[in-house]
Structure formats: C-alpha cells, structure tokens
Design an enzyme around this catalytic site. Structure first.
Site, PDB file in Angstrom:
ATOM      1  N   ASP A   1     -41.058 -17.306  40.813  1.00 32.81           N
ATOM      2  CA  ASP A   1     -41.120 -17.228  42.275  1.00 32.81           C
ATOM      3  C   ASP A   1     -40.558 -15.898  42.792  1.00 32.81           C
ATOM      4  O   ASP A   1     -39.704 -15.287  42.151  1.00 32.81           O
ATOM      5  CB  ASP A   1     -40.313 -18.402  42.863  1.00 32.81           C
ATOM      6  CG  ASP A   1     -40.609 -18.601  44.346  1.00 32.81           C
ATOM      7  OD1 ASP A   1     -41.628 -18.088  44.838  1.00 32.81           O
ATOM      8  OD2 ASP A   1     -39.801 -19.273  45.013  1.00 32.81           O
TER       9      ASP A   1
ATOM     10  N   HIS B   1     -47.723  -9.897  42.731  1.00 33.38           N
ATOM     11  CA  HIS B   1     -48.267 -10.755  41.672  1.00 33.38           C
ATOM     12  C   HIS B   1     -48.615  -9.918  40.433  1.00 33.38           C
ATOM     13  O   HIS B   1     -48.417 -10.348  39.302  1.00 33.38           O
ATOM     14  CB  HIS B   1     -49.512 -11.503  42.176  1.00 33.38           C
ATOM     15  CG  HIS B   1     -49.227 -12.435  43.326  1.00 33.38           C
ATOM     16  ND1 HIS B   1     -48.149 -13.289  43.334  1.00 33.38           N
ATOM     17  CD2 HIS B   1     -49.871 -12.643  44.506  1.00 33.38           C
ATOM     18  CE1 HIS B   1     -48.153 -13.992  44.466  1.00 33.38           C
ATOM     19  NE2 HIS B   1     -49.172 -13.600  45.202  1.00 33.38           N
TER      20      HIS B   1
ATOM     21  N   LEU C   1     -46.234 -19.207  19.147  1.00 31.03           N
ATOM     22  CA  LEU C   1     -45.715 -19.639  20.450  1.00 31.03           C
ATOM     23  C   LEU C   1     -46.889 -20.201  21.244  1.00 31.03           C
ATOM     24  O   LEU C   1     -47.993 -19.674  21.155  1.00 31.03           O
ATOM     25  CB  LEU C   1     -45.130 -18.410  21.170  1.00 31.03           C
ATOM     26  CG  LEU C   1     -44.795 -18.522  22.661  1.00 31.03           C
ATOM     27  CD1 LEU C   1     -43.557 -19.379  22.865  1.00 31.03           C
ATOM     28  CD2 LEU C   1     -44.542 -17.154  23.262  1.00 31.03           C
TER      29      LEU C   1
HETATM   30  C1  FPP Z   1     -44.857 -17.151  43.404  1.00 29.19           C
HETATM   31  O1  FPP Z   1     -44.421 -16.107  44.221  1.00 29.19           O
HETATM   32  C2  FPP Z   1     -45.878 -16.666  42.467  1.00 29.19           C
HETATM   33  C3  FPP Z   1     -47.178 -17.034  42.466  1.00 29.19           C
HETATM   34  C4  FPP Z   1     -47.754 -17.996  43.436  1.00 29.19           C
HETATM   35  C5  FPP Z   1     -48.139 -16.458  41.515  1.00 29.19           C
HETATM   36  C6  FPP Z   1     -47.620 -16.298  40.105  1.00 29.19           C
HETATM   37  C7  FPP Z   1     -48.522 -15.417  39.368  1.00 29.19           C
HETATM   38  C8  FPP Z   1     -48.116 -14.458  38.540  1.00 29.19           C
HETATM   39  C9  FPP Z   1     -46.708 -14.202  38.174  1.00 29.19           C
HETATM   40  C10 FPP Z   1     -49.156 -13.600  37.967  1.00 29.19           C
HETATM   41  C11 FPP Z   1     -49.236 -13.666  36.490  1.00 29.19           C
HETATM   42  C12 FPP Z   1     -49.672 -14.926  35.952  1.00 29.19           C
HETATM   43  C13 FPP Z   1     -50.560 -15.022  34.948  1.00 29.19           C
HETATM   44  C14 FPP Z   1     -50.772 -16.347  34.309  1.00 29.19           C
HETATM   45  C15 FPP Z   1     -51.347 -13.887  34.452  1.00 29.19           C
HETATM   46  P1  FPP Z   1     -44.673 -16.224  45.774  1.00 29.19           P
HETATM   47  O2  FPP Z   1     -45.959 -15.549  46.099  1.00 29.19           O
HETATM   48  O3  FPP Z   1     -44.571 -17.642  46.210  1.00 29.19           O
HETATM   49  O4  FPP Z   1     -43.472 -15.379  46.322  1.00 29.19           O
HETATM   50  P2  FPP Z   1     -42.713 -15.586  47.703  1.00 29.19           P
HETATM   51  O5  FPP Z   1     -42.045 -16.922  47.624  1.00 29.19           O
HETATM   52  O6  FPP Z   1     -41.737 -14.456  47.713  1.00 29.19           O
HETATM   53  O7  FPP Z   1     -43.730 -15.495  48.790  1.00 29.19           O
END
Ligand code: FPP
Length: 252
Positions: A21, A38, A132
């Site tokens: 997150d 992201h 893994l």
């Molecule tokens: C949460 O941060 C994150 C996500 C919704 C997306 C997670 C995706 C990745 C880490 C990309 C890589 C993944 C793969 C499988 C290649 P948020 O957007 O909710 O952050 P915020 O709470 O600060 O708004």
C-alpha cells in the site's frame, strides 16, 4: 544492516503475505501521476522477491488489486491492467531464471481478456518452478473468496459428493483460492494504515502482523529483512500456553 546469514540463524517464515500500500501517496508527494507510484511499486516487488529468495521464504502472496479497486477512475484501472500485462511479459525471463512459480488468485472473470490470458500464460510457463511461489491477488476480496468457497461446497453437498458431518476447517480450506498453500506466517502492510482491507481473512487467523509507515515503492530488501527479524522475536503460541504440552482434539 541486517544480513541474510544472521536471519538464517532463526526460523524463517515459510509464507509471507504483503499488502503493498501507499503507491498513490508516494506519487502524490512527488508531484507524479499515481501510475508512476504503481510502476515504482512493481520495482519494489521485484526487489522483495530477491530478498524472499535469499532468505528461503517459500511462498510470497501479494495484494495487487482488490475487488474494491474496480471503483477507481477508469484511467487508473486500465493503466494498472496494462502494468500487469507488461509485467507478465517483462518478468517471465526473471521468474524462469530464479525458478519462481507465478500464480494468480481472485475473481479473474472481471479482468479484461488480454490480461487474463497473459496471467494464464505466465502461470503455465512457470508451473514447474519450485524455488518460490509468487501468488498475486488480483480482483481479490476475502469475503468474495469465502462466499465463493461456500457456494462450491454447497454444490458438492447437493451433488452428494460430500457429507455435511465431514465438514471441518481442513475441508473448508480446500475450497479457498489459496489451497493448497499453508497459511501465512507473517503479514506485512506498508504505508501507515493499520487494517486488513479484506485480504486473506480466513488464512491469517494465527498470522503475525507487521505494519510499517514506509510507502510500498520505498520498501527495500532491508525493510523485508527487518520484518522477518521482528517476526523472529515473536512467540507464536497458536492459542496454547507454551509450557502446557497436552494435545487437545480441538479445532482452531
Ligand atoms: C496500493 O496503493 C497499490 C495498488 C492498488 C496496486 C499494487 C500494484 C503494484 C505494486 C504493481 C506491481 C504488481 C504486480 C503484480 C506487477 P494505493 O494506490 O492504494 O496507494 P494509496 O493508498 O497511497 O492511494
């Protein structure tokens, strides 16, 4: 600095789950687009995979997109789908080189066809890897998973494939998306939030929880090692008293 050799002196969690997150806030604080957070998050995941391999963690399960995330603006959702598709093609070589098995859980029917196909191809290409297992929760929600499991179980009862009296924790677990993975030993959540957000609710009954203020894009191998070091300090009793050795036939 925490060294891998030091960590290996003590038990290493077999299964680590991560709520990645803080990508959006990381980007906002730098005046960048959310998708850049992201993208940086994908790099952080690559680094954490290396750290998991180095320590001997066998299963890494990450929350990449929740069912609730479908409610985000269309441009962010489609940019994330593109990121997942690109990650599949760009990372296959890396996954193969390090013998990592790739697996996806969630309500995949909701994903665009090209995304579903890329994910499936990556699963098939890596299915015999054993160093893994990386499980990516995509379009995932734990309540959805539990309801889905209950429906499948009800169907099997209706078709006389299972006797109601034989249902216990172990039987129910077989209907969950995570089967046959062991339950996570350690759950890490980044970015200051101290909640579970509908992730693996059944599976984390006895999991050690670790919360850190670090935003996911900034999370490094050393941060992963710090979480494992903290895990190693915890005393896991699974509801029992350490000194009391009697074996009770009670399901937990
Ligand atoms: C949460 O941060 C994150 C996500 C919704 C997306 C997670 C995706 C990745 C880490 C990309 C890589 C993944 C793969 C499988 C290649 P948020 O957007 O909710 O952050 P915020 O709470 O600060 O708004």
């Amino acid at each position: 600095m925490i060294s891998v050799e030091e960590l290996k002196q003590n038990p290493i969690p077999e299964h680590v789950a991560i709520i990645m997150d803080g990508n959006g806030r990381w980007a906002k604080e730098r005046g960048l687009e959310r998708i850049e957070g992201h993208q940086k998050g994908a790099t952080a995941l690559r680094n954490v995979l290396q750290a998991a391999l180095a320590t001997g963690v066998k299963y890494l399960t990450v929350y990449a997109f929740s069912i609730e995330n479908w409610q985000r603006p269309d441009n962010e959702v489609s940019a994330l789908m593109t990121l997942f598709v690109n990650a599949c093609s760009n990372e296959l070589e890396n996954l193969t080189k390090h013998h990592i098995r790739f697996h996806v859980i969630g309500n995949l029917d909701l994903l665009p066809q090209n995304c579903r196909q890329s994910l499936q191809e990556t699963e098939i290409a890596t299915q015999n890897n054993t160093a893994l297992q990386l499980t990516v929760a995509l379009s995932y929600g734990s309540r959805w998973e539990i309801v889905h499991a209950a429906k499948m179980l009800a169907k099997d009862i209706k078709n006389n494939l299972i006797d109601i009296e034989s249902i216990d924790n172990q039987v129910f677990t077989k209907y969950l998306q995570t089967y046959p993975l062991p339950d996570p030993d350690l759950l890490i959540r980044t970015s200051k939030e101290v909640r579970i957000s509908n992730f693996l609710l059944w599976q984390i009954a006895y999991t050690e929880l670790y919360f850190t203020d670090i935003y996911w894009p900034d999370f490094t191998e050393q941060d992963f090692y710090a979480a494992i070091a903290e895990f190693q300090k915890r005393e896991r009793r699974f509801g029992k008293i350490k000194e009391l050795k009697k074996e009770l036939k009670i399901e937990n």
